[in-house]
Every structure is written in structure tokens, then in C-alpha cells.
Design a protein around this motif. Structure first.
Motif, PDB file in Angstrom:
ATOM      1  N   ILE A  27       0.889  -1.134   0.197  1.00 42.25           N
ATOM      2  CA  ILE A  27       0.033   0.039   0.082  1.00 42.25           C
ATOM      3  C   ILE A  27       0.843   1.229   0.132  1.00 42.25           C
ATOM      4  O   ILE A  27       1.624   1.227   0.858  1.00 42.25           O
ATOM      5  N   LYS A  35      -3.898   5.333   4.195  1.00 43.63           N
ATOM      6  CA  LYS A  35      -3.356   3.993   4.093  1.00 43.63           C
ATOM      7  C   LYS A  35      -3.560   3.324   5.231  1.00 43.63           C
ATOM      8  O   LYS A  35      -3.769   2.081   4.950  1.00 43.63           O
ATOM      9  N   SER A  36      -3.321   3.673   6.510  1.00 40.52           N
ATOM     10  CA  SER A  36      -3.462   2.898   7.687  1.00 40.52           C
ATOM     11  C   SER A  36      -4.791   2.482   7.814  1.00 40.52           C
ATOM     12  O   SER A  36      -5.162   1.368   8.324  1.00 40.52           O
ATOM     13  N   PHE A  39      -5.478  -0.194   5.464  1.00 39.90           N
ATOM     14  CA  PHE A  39      -4.830  -1.428   5.899  1.00 39.90           C
ATOM     15  C   PHE A  39      -5.446  -2.151   7.170  1.00 39.90           C
ATOM     16  O   PHE A  39      -5.571  -3.277   7.131  1.00 39.90           O
ATOM     17  N   ASN A  40      -5.865  -1.197   8.080  1.00 38.94           N
ATOM     18  CA  ASN A  40      -6.623  -1.641   9.154  1.00 38.94           C
ATOM     19  C   ASN A  40      -7.879  -2.356   8.722  1.00 38.94           C
ATOM     20  O   ASN A  40      -8.379  -3.455   9.236  1.00 38.94           O
ATOM     21  N   GLN A  47      -2.389  -8.790  11.634  1.00 39.43           N
ATOM     22  CA  GLN A  47      -1.458  -7.675  11.209  1.00 39.43           C
ATOM     23  C   GLN A  47      -0.304  -7.850  12.515  1.00 39.43           C
ATOM     24  O   GLN A  47      -0.457  -8.118  13.561  1.00 39.43           O
ATOM     25  N   HIS A  59       7.305  -1.135   9.719  1.00 38.10           N
ATOM     26  CA  HIS A  59       6.624  -1.490   8.715  1.00 38.10           C
ATOM     27  C   HIS A  59       5.502  -2.368   9.217  1.00 38.10           C
ATOM     28  O   HIS A  59       5.751  -3.350  10.132  1.00 38.10           O
ATOM     29  N   ARG A  60       4.177  -2.235   8.909  1.00 39.50           N
ATOM     30  CA  ARG A  60       3.089  -3.253   9.307  1.00 39.50           C
ATOM     31  C   ARG A  60       2.828  -4.300   8.098  1.00 39.50           C
ATOM     32  O   ARG A  60       2.673  -3.770   6.810  1.00 39.50           O
ATOM     33  N   ASP A  76       1.856  -2.196   4.631  1.00 42.27           N
ATOM     34  CA  ASP A  76       1.724  -0.733   4.683  1.00 42.27           C
ATOM     35  C   ASP A  76       3.059   0.096   4.724  1.00 42.27           C
ATOM     36  O   ASP A  76       3.840  -0.196   5.590  1.00 42.27           O
ATOM     37  N   THR A  93      10.182   3.104   1.575  1.00 43.16           N
ATOM     38  CA  THR A  93       9.292   2.736   0.566  1.00 43.16           C
ATOM     39  C   THR A  93       9.902   2.825  -1.010  1.00 43.16           C
ATOM     40  O   THR A  93       9.480   1.895  -1.665  1.00 43.16           O
TER      41      THR A  93
END
Lengths: 630, 88
Positions: A27, A35-36, A39-40, A47, A59-60, A76, A93
Motif C-alpha cells: 500500500i 493508508k493505515s 490497511f486496518n 497484522q 512497517h506493518r 503498509d 518505501t
């Protein structure tokens, strides 16, 4: 996929069999594009947070379940405005997308998430991302906001021009997220993407990229939304020249008060739970070394650190609300001028405030500072702030040595003045250190301060809850490893060598020997070997010295204990007491802090320097205090 | 990258009107950014593009840093940075 157009990705044929390897999808998007949240939304509890080796950037990674037997990994990545990295975060990134990041294979596909309410600017990021040649889903987030403020965009036309699927969604309202899942489960992940119909600009040239994005949004009938009225209205209050700073002050005091007093009952409850469960274990086990190890070593050692969990979670709840709502950027703006005076910047303010509760979450909170030197400087001065673990020590010594006399009626006495003085000392030491650091080793390369003010948004419960869960995991994992190890070592040192098969008197234990051994070094400060043992055990957590001294003097080891105060008056001269207070104000007596600094700075270098500096600083000033008072 | 081919001196000349000259609510067109390439690039990515309009907005107490509205977003800059953004 010749007919791939429009926001609908449902036309893609499902693959016949499950892929052999789990695909990785990254992402990517500018900061504040959601983004988060996405992602969530996609991964929920599946995660985890990880650090790339050698860098401090987290990073997740998460798993997205597509159906019974298929999953994809989603990672993410830190927010970027372009693929020309300026900060360590942005470098991550860049490296991940380029496939040069060790420990993570190059992603199979990219989800580019953009804020649809600011599309003509955000679309500029599509140029470098599409030129990577990876299968890409362009996600236009905040569709609800765009719609409400009267904006519009033709996602189908955008998809046609870019030759890649486009999904118009609202991650926070869970609208349109099924299009993302369709992309993840479709065959696109394994196909080579087509070149966009519209020619990509030279991606190094910002104005060209911007013009390209403007043309593209124009040809896709993008209608920019009206300015965010609520944000304007709220900023008229929060950034008002008079009301703004008052609100800021109220927020600061509110946070401070809550983490101090609001967390108290919760901390007491945790403490009681640890003591009770320790009692159960004690009664369940036969007497002996094993029981002593588990109850006195592990349970109370690890427990003394876990007690801080409620405070840490409360603090992160506040930071979460402030950050997700957009107020944190305003607070940083208001604090910037003051922080600039000591060579730091506005974003250092919240971490330093948090350090009054505990340096550990404060150091974790420095992640919001992009400038690496500013971040390290903030990490290095945070432990000077008077954390709550120092309070029991201060209360004990002040109560033992300073008679209570009123200074300003009933509101302010000598003891309160002493306490306030200690808070001020820590603060001054922090400022002094920051000045030295920022004019020498951490001198910033005049990198200009640029802070984007995101529109105000309601924080979502889901994001807040996941954030707290995440922080608890990080904290408890550390309690279960480093802190567990040190607790066991401390227990061993104070329980051996055995005398007649029994645990020795503390003076005859290894800890006692160490206490005697360090006594010559501590003598100039007016400390004897018993205080020496206390200083050693206080590495577990500063307030542990109170319990240790209680054990040594065989009296009830709480800071309100009259017996312990009496014993201390015997043991320490007034000069020694002053030296002890000063030593605790400045020394980095906390293994949790050392562990978190190592983690956040990515090595032992900074924590070792910091520990040496703070200890030396503490020693010199404790010595001076001893000499002056005596 | 200098936003302007004709390289001006690093310290903004007094006759050049820069962002700090804007009063709250005033708008003007950005001409160039007199900062090293790296910083100028980031400012442009944030929306400070030559030829685009910049509006001065709220400021922190004391007037520094100040928020500027550019290209659909709001970005706060310190005075020391803002004075290198030259207006047309």
C-alpha cells in the motif's frame, strides 16, 4: 483483460487454482491519504509490526483472507509524495518498491491510495508508481468527503486513461472496499500491466508531474470539492491568536492530568492483580529457590514494569486521538516557536510531554518526527523529563528529609517546592542537552520545517483500538524478553550465594558484594553500599529502589513508610539525600528506556552514549549537591 | 533544482517580494524557490509550484510559523523558509 475499465474490477476472471506462493501487495500513498485506515480495514487483527533490519522505520505486515484457502500479504509502507526519498521512511518505501530491500521480496502489486478530495495534486504520485511496471490498483479514498463537499470524478475514465483498475472508496466508512478485495483476489496480480494510454511525464520533474496530474484530472471530469468548511471553522478557533494557545494549554494539561491521576486507579488495580496472583503462585509452589525465583524475581520484577501499561495505553489513546483527528499538526505548529529556541521543532513537543509519564512511550512517539537528527535529539533528552517512576523515590526522600512548612499558605509548602524544583531541574537538563546536541553532533542540515495541516477528521474506534493493541504488544513483548532477563539476573544476584542452603542476608549476597564493590565510587556522593544496591536494582525501574531499601532495612518498602524514612535518615546525611535526589533526576536508571532507545535508534551506539552521558551528568551534579549541602 | 533558470543569490534580496510579505488572507503567485534543489523539490511536491497561487492563512502565536494554502492543501512554513519563496 482488454475490457478492464472503470472502477469495477469484477470483470476479471478468477484464477483457476490457488497460487503457489502468497502474493505481497504494497500500500503506497502520500501522508494523510488513509493508508493505515485501509490497511486496518483489510487486515483487522491479522497484522503485525516489524522493523526492517538496520533501519528504525517500522512497517506493518498483514494477511488478507480472500476465501477459505487463499491469502495475500499486504504491507503498509511509509507515506511518500514522490519516489525521490528525503527521509529514512521514504527511503524504505522507495527500496521496497524497487525490490532492493533485503528481507522483503519485491511486491507483486501495488495499491496506490490517493485522497480524492485533493486529486489534482495527489495524482502526481501515480506517474512514478505506474512507471514501476507493477500491477497497480489506484484507490481514490475519502469518496464520502468528496461527495459531501460537492466534488466528483469519473473513475472509469481515469481507469481507461491509466490502463489500470481504479476504485473510488471510503476506507473509514467501509464503502467500496470490496473493489479492493476483488483486485487482490483477481488474476491481475500475476499479469504484466499494460502501458497507460496517457503518456507518463518525466518523473523527476515535479512541475511536469503536477501538470500531467492536472491534465489527467481535467480529462477525467474531476471536480474539486469545496474547501473543507469544518476544518476552516475549527482552525479559526484552534489557530486563533488568543484562543488557540489557550485550547493548546487545556489539551496539554488535560493529557498530563489524565495520565497522572486518571491512570492511577488502573495502575493500582494492575499492581493489586500482580500481588494477588503472586500470592497464589507462592501458595501453590513448595518453598525453595524455584518459588523465590518465580515470585520474587520474575513476578515482582516484570510486574513492576507492567504496572506502567495502563499509563502507556492512556497516553497512546490520547496521541491516537490527537493524531487521527488532525489536531496534532496544529499543536506542533503552536509549539514550534518555543521548541525552535532549544534547536528542536514543533513535532518534538508531544513526545517530550509524554515523557513526563514515561520515557518509553515518549520515545516510541518520536516516530512522528521525520527529521532524523531532530528525532534522535528528542529521544536523547526525553529521559530527563521527570517520569512517574521517579515520583515514589522523590516522595520518600523528600518526606524523610524536608520538613513541611507552608510557603504560600496551604497550597504550596516546602515539600511541594522541592518536588517542583526537581521537575524543573530535569527540564533544564533536557534543554541544556538539546542545545549542546543541536549545536554539535546533531546539528540539522538546515532542513526547512514543512508541516502539512490535514483536514480535521473523526478518529475511528477501529483504528484507535488497533493502535492500542499494537502498542501493548510491543510493550509486553519487551517486558517478556529484556525485562524478564534482567529481573532474573537481579533476583539471582540478591539470592546467591546460598548460606547454609538458604538465601543470604542481602549484605552477603552477590548484590551486596557489588554494593560493597561500588561503594568507593559512591562515597563522594555520600552513599553507602546499601544505597549502592538500591541504585543497581533500580535499573529494573526507578521506583524499585524503594522496595529494595525496604528489603535491606527489613521494613515495609513503600514510599509512605515511616520506618523506611526513619532508616534513611540514619543512613544518609542531608547532603547525601540531596545527592540521591539529584542523581535520580538526571541518571538513566531504567532498563526499559535503554531497551527502547536501542530499538528505536537501530543499534547500541546511541543508548550507550546516552547512558554514559546521563550517568556522568548525574554523578557530577550529585557530587556538587553533596558538597554544597554538607 | 532551482525553480528558475536564472540563478538568483541565495539570500533573498530585499526588493524581492517573498511569502513573508503576505498578510493573512492575501494571495499571490509564486515565482521561484531560492532553496537547494532537494528542499525546493519537496516544497513543490507539497504544492508550492511556481506559477501557482499561494494564500497566507493562520499563524502560530507570534506569527511564526505560518500556514499557507497551496494547491488544495495547507502547509505550515517557518519564516526562515518562507522568505526564500519569491513572489511574482
Amino acid at each position: 483483460m482488454d475490457d478492464c475499465h472503470g472502477a469495477s474490477t469484477a470483470t476479471l476472471p478468477p484464477p483457476a487454482a490457488a497460487p503457489a506462493r502468497r502474493h505481497i501487495v504494497a500500500i503506497v500513498g502520500p501522508p494523510n491519504s488513509g493508508k493505515s485506515t485501509l490497511f486496518n480495514r483489510l487486515t483487522g487483527l491479522r497484522q503485525k509490526v516489524a522493523n526492517f533490519p538496520g533501519v528504525t522505520v517500522e512497517h506493518r505486515m498483514g494477511r488478507v483472507k480472500l476465501d477459505h484457502h487463499r491469502e495475500v500479504f499486504v504491507v503498509d509502507l511509509p507515506g511518500v509524495y514522490s519516489l525521490q526519498p528525503r527521509t529514512e521512511d521514504e527511503r524504505v518505501t522507495h527500496d521496497v518498491l524497487a525490490g532492493t530491500m533485503e528481507s522483503l521480496p519485491r511486491p507483486d502489486a501495488v495499491m496506490l491510495i490517493l485522497d480524492s478530495t485533493n486529486l489534482s495534486r495527489h495524482l502526481a504520485l501515480a506517474a512514478p508508481i505506474l512507471s514501476l511496471g507493477l500491477p497497480t490498483l489506484v484507490i481514490l479514498n475519502m469518496a464520502d468527503d468528496l461527495d459531501r463537499r460537492g466534488g466528483d470524478v469519473n473513475a472509469a475514465e481515469l481507469s481507461r486513461q491509466l490502463s489500470t483498475p481504479v476504485a473510488l472508496i471510503s476506507a473509514s466508512k467501509n464503502v467500496g472496499v470490496e473493489q479492493v478485495l476483488e483486485f487482490l483476489s483477481g488474476g491481475t496480480l500475476t499479469t504484466v500491466p499494460k502501458a497507460p494510454l496517457i503518456q507518463l511525464p518525466v518523473i523527476q520533474d515535479v512541475p511536469k508531474c503536477r501538470d500531467w496530474a492536472a491534465n489527467l484530472s481535467r480529462s477525467t471530469e474531476y471536480r474539486a470539492p469545496a474547501p473543507p468548511m469544518w476544518t476552516r471553522r475549527l482552525d479559526a478557533i484552534f489557530l486563533h491568536p488568543v484562543i488557540g494557545p489557550l485550547v493548546f494549554l487545556a489539551v496539554v494539561i488535560g493529557v498530563f492530568q489524565t495520565i497522572f491521576t486518571g491512570a492511577r486507579p488502573l495502575m493500582d488495580a494492575v499492581q493489586a492483580a500482580i500481588a494477588t496472583s503472586g500470592g497464589w503462585i507462592e501458595s501453590a509452589l513448595p518453598e525453595g529457590a524455584l518459588r523465590s525465583l518465580i515470585v520474587d524475581g520474575i513476578w515482582s520484577g516484570v510486574g513492576s514494569v507492567i504496572v506502567f501499561l495502563p499509563q502507556i495505553l492512556l497516553l497512546f489513546l490520547f496521541i491516537g486521538i490527537l493524531e487521527d483527528s488532525g489536531y496534532l499538526a496544529r499543536a506542533a505548529l503552536i509549539a514550534d516557536r518555543t521548541m525552535a529556541k532549544i534547536g528542536l521543532q514543533g513535532k518534538s513537543f508531544i513526545p517530550l510531554l509524554s515523557a513526563y509519564a514515561c520515557a518509553v512511550p515518549a520515545i516510541m512517539a518520536t516516530r512522528t518526527i521525520e527529521n532524523k537528527r531532530d528525532r534522535i535529539a528528542t529521544i536523547l533528552i526525553a529521559p530527563f523529563m521527570t517520569c512517574s517512576a521517579r515520583l515514589p523515590v522523590y516522595t520518600l526522600v523528600i518526606a524523610a528529609f524536608i520538613p513541611e512548612k507552608p510557603l504560600l499558605g496551604i497550597f504550596f509548602g516546602t515539600r511541594a517546592a522541592a518536588l517542583l524544583g526537581l521537575y524543573a531541574l530535569g527540564f533544564l537538563a533536557a534543554i541544556f542537552t538539546a542545545r549542546i546536541l543541536k549545536s554539535t553532533v546533531l546539528k540539522s542540515t538546515r532542513s526547512p520545517f514543512m508541516l502539512e495541516m490535514p483536514p480535521y477528521r473523526w478518529p475511528t474506534l477501529r483504528s484507535l483500538a488497533l493502535r492500542l493493541l499494537d502498542r501493548s504488544k510491543v510493550f509486553l513483548r519487551r517486558a517478556g524478553t529484556v525485562i524478564l532477563a534482567v529481573a532474573i539476573i537481579l533476583w539471582f544476584l540478591s539470592s546467591f550465594p546460598l548460606k547454609d542452603g538458604k538465601a543470604p542476608e542481602i549484605g552477603d549476597s552477590f548484590a551486596g558484594s557489588i554494593g560493597h564493590f561500588v561503594e568507593p565510587v559512591l562515597k563522594p556522593l555520600g552513599f553507602n553500599w546499601k544505597i549502592g544496591i538500591g541504585l543497581i536494582t533500580s535499573f529494573a525501574a526507578r521506583e524499585v529502589i524503594v522496595g529494595t531499601l525496604g528489603t535491606i532495612y527489613a521494613v515495609d518498602g513503600t514510599s509512605e513508610s515511616i520506618g523506611l524514612q526513619e532508616a534513611l535518615r540514619h543512613e544518609l546525611s542531608p547532603g547525601g539525600a540531596a545527592a540521591l535526589l539529584i542523581f535520580f533526576a538526571f541518571a538513566m536508571q531504567c532498563m526499559s528506556t535503554i531497551a527502547v532507545v536501542r530499538r528505536e535508534t537501530g543499534g547500541w551506539g546511541w543508548p550507550v552514549v546516552q547512558f554514559a552521558y546521563m550517568t556522568l551528568f548525574a554523578y557530577v551534579f550529585a557530587f556538587l549537591a553533596y558538597r554544597i549541602v554538607n | 533544482m532551482q525553480a528558475d533558470g536564472n540563478k538568483p543569490s541565495r539570500d533573498a534580496k530585499p526588493e524581492c517580494r517573498n511569502l513573508t510579505a503576505l498578510k493573512r488572507g492575501e494571495s499571490a503567485t509564486l515565482d521561484r524557490i531560492d532553496l537547494p534543489e532537494d528542499d525546493a523539490r519537496r516544497l513543490m511536491e507539497l504544492g508550492f509550484l511556481p506559477g501557482h497561487s499561494v494564500t497566507s492563512s493562520h499563524a502560530a502565536p507570534g506569527g511564526d510559523p505560518r500556514v499557507f494554502r497551496v494547491d488544495g492543501s495547507e502547509v505550515a512554513l517557518r519564516r526562515e523558509t518562507a522568505k526564500h519563496l519569491i513572489l511574482r
